[in-house]
Design a protein around this motif. Structure first.
Motif, PDB file in Angstrom:
ATOM      1  N   ILE A 118     -44.400  41.902  21.505  1.00 47.80           N
ATOM      2  CA  ILE A 118     -45.024  43.257  20.901  1.00 47.80           C
ATOM      3  C   ILE A 118     -44.717  44.412  21.404  1.00 47.80           C
ATOM      4  O   ILE A 118     -44.567  45.411  20.768  1.00 47.80           O
ATOM      5  CB  ILE A 118     -46.674  42.950  21.439  1.00 47.80           C
ATOM      6  N   ALA A 119     -44.174  44.676  22.634  1.00 46.01           N
ATOM      7  CA  ALA A 119     -43.493  45.654  23.240  1.00 46.01           C
ATOM      8  C   ALA A 119     -42.337  46.146  22.273  1.00 46.01           C
ATOM      9  O   ALA A 119     -41.984  47.040  21.935  1.00 46.01           O
ATOM     10  CB  ALA A 119     -42.929  45.392  24.614  1.00 46.01           C
ATOM     11  N   ALA A 120     -41.561  44.918  22.035  1.00 47.83           N
ATOM     12  CA  ALA A 120     -40.374  45.477  20.988  1.00 47.83           C
ATOM     13  C   ALA A 120     -40.773  45.944  19.733  1.00 47.83           C
ATOM     14  O   ALA A 120     -40.164  46.856  19.131  1.00 47.83           O
ATOM     15  CB  ALA A 120     -39.704  43.925  20.833  1.00 47.83           C
ATOM     16  N   HIS A 121     -41.837  45.539  19.075  1.00 46.61           N
ATOM     17  CA  HIS A 121     -42.376  46.039  18.102  1.00 46.61           C
ATOM     18  C   HIS A 121     -42.825  47.405  18.170  1.00 46.61           C
ATOM     19  O   HIS A 121     -42.656  48.345  17.398  1.00 46.61           O
ATOM     20  CB  HIS A 121     -43.795  45.226  17.708  1.00 46.61           C
ATOM     21  N   ASN A 122     -43.459  47.867  19.674  1.00 48.86           N
ATOM     22  CA  ASN A 122     -43.770  49.459  19.571  1.00 48.86           C
ATOM     23  C   ASN A 122     -42.664  50.248  19.751  1.00 48.86           C
ATOM     24  O   ASN A 122     -42.561  51.113  19.496  1.00 48.86           O
ATOM     25  CB  ASN A 122     -44.584  49.436  20.918  1.00 48.86           C
ATOM     26  N   ASP A 147     -40.631  33.546  29.034  1.00 51.58           N
ATOM     27  CA  ASP A 147     -41.718  33.464  29.889  1.00 51.58           C
ATOM     28  C   ASP A 147     -41.812  34.801  30.837  1.00 51.58           C
ATOM     29  O   ASP A 147     -41.148  35.555  30.906  1.00 51.58           O
ATOM     30  CB  ASP A 147     -41.936  32.239  30.734  1.00 51.58           C
ATOM     31  N   VAL A 148     -42.734  34.496  31.875  1.00 50.78           N
ATOM     32  CA  VAL A 148     -42.815  35.477  32.806  1.00 50.78           C
ATOM     33  C   VAL A 148     -41.591  35.840  33.676  1.00 50.78           C
ATOM     34  O   VAL A 148     -41.467  37.078  33.988  1.00 50.78           O
ATOM     35  CB  VAL A 148     -44.032  35.201  33.872  1.00 50.78           C
ATOM     36  N   ALA A 149     -40.797  35.110  33.827  1.00 52.69           N
ATOM     37  CA  ALA A 149     -39.469  35.233  34.506  1.00 52.69           C
ATOM     38  C   ALA A 149     -38.451  35.811  33.701  1.00 52.69           C
ATOM     39  O   ALA A 149     -37.597  36.594  34.056  1.00 52.69           O
ATOM     40  CB  ALA A 149     -39.117  33.765  35.226  1.00 52.69           C
ATOM     41  N   THR A 150     -38.232  35.543  32.351  1.00 50.56           N
ATOM     42  CA  THR A 150     -37.325  36.390  31.608  1.00 50.56           C
ATOM     43  C   THR A 150     -37.861  37.176  30.687  1.00 50.56           C
ATOM     44  O   THR A 150     -36.844  38.012  30.064  1.00 50.56           O
ATOM     45  CB  THR A 150     -36.874  35.125  30.494  1.00 50.56           C
ATOM     46  N   ALA A 187     -36.079  45.006  28.740  1.00 53.80           N
ATOM     47  CA  ALA A 187     -34.910  45.762  29.019  1.00 53.80           C
ATOM     48  C   ALA A 187     -33.936  45.762  27.734  1.00 53.80           C
ATOM     49  O   ALA A 187     -33.342  47.145  27.616  1.00 53.80           O
ATOM     50  CB  ALA A 187     -34.507  45.414  30.334  1.00 53.80           C
ATOM     51  N   GLY A 188     -33.608  44.880  27.177  1.00 52.58           N
ATOM     52  CA  GLY A 188     -32.587  44.758  26.129  1.00 52.58           C
ATOM     53  C   GLY A 188     -33.139  45.594  25.041  1.00 52.58           C
ATOM     54  O   GLY A 188     -32.290  46.176  24.270  1.00 52.58           O
ATOM     55  N   VAL A 189     -34.229  45.600  24.734  1.00 49.63           N
ATOM     56  CA  VAL A 189     -34.807  46.181  23.522  1.00 49.63           C
ATOM     57  C   VAL A 189     -34.914  47.797  23.774  1.00 49.63           C
ATOM     58  O   VAL A 189     -34.698  48.505  23.149  1.00 49.63           O
ATOM     59  CB  VAL A 189     -36.261  45.619  23.049  1.00 49.63           C
ATOM     60  N   GLU A 190     -35.409  48.016  25.039  1.00 46.85           N
ATOM     61  CA  GLU A 190     -35.602  49.421  25.385  1.00 46.85           C
ATOM     62  C   GLU A 190     -34.310  50.098  25.359  1.00 46.85           C
ATOM     63  O   GLU A 190     -34.286  51.261  25.162  1.00 46.85           O
ATOM     64  CB  GLU A 190     -36.370  49.641  26.669  1.00 46.85           C
TER      65      GLU A 190
END
Length: 114
Positions: free
Chosen positions: A67-71, A26-29, A35-38
């Motif tokens: 979606i950011a992870a996909h990108n 959610d918004v908090a996690t 960060a982990g994916v980046e």
């Protein structure tokens, strides 16, 4: 609200990386997932597998992080797949038009093999 503590764990294989997410996304996690994916090193032709089997809740911030992870994967020339998507989240993807956006698999091992 109490439940499964949120966690993001990563393991690297020859085929790519598996990011296992548990708890409420959610918004908090969601920033922790981003960060982990980046921080991953993905190569062209590899796959980023997001194992969602332990996700107990996912809001729009969580979907945005997926979606950011996909990108991130796409920018590296890697593929992306979801594994063990909870039924409720799968239905949500269908309702918001993301049903075909992510290839999905019953488990991370199947996603890595494909």
């Amino acid at each position: 609200m109490t439940g499964t503590p949120f966690s993001v764990t990563t393991r690297t294989t020859g085929a790519g990386s598996v990011v296992t997410v548990a708890g409420e996304l959610d918004v908090a996690t969601a920033p922790r997932l981003r960060a982990g994916v980046e921080g991953l090193t993905l190569g062209a032709g590899q796959v980023l597998v997001l194992d969602l089997g332990g996700v107990t809740f996912c809001d729009s911030s969580g979907i945005s992080a997926l979606i950011a992870a996909h990108n991130v994967a796409e920018a590296a020339g890697a593929g992306v797949a979801l594994a063990a998507v909870p039924d409720r989240l799968g239905r949500t993807f269908g309702l918001i038009g993301l049903g075909d956006f992510f290839p999905t698999y019953p488990n991370a091992e199947d996603a890595l093999r494909d």
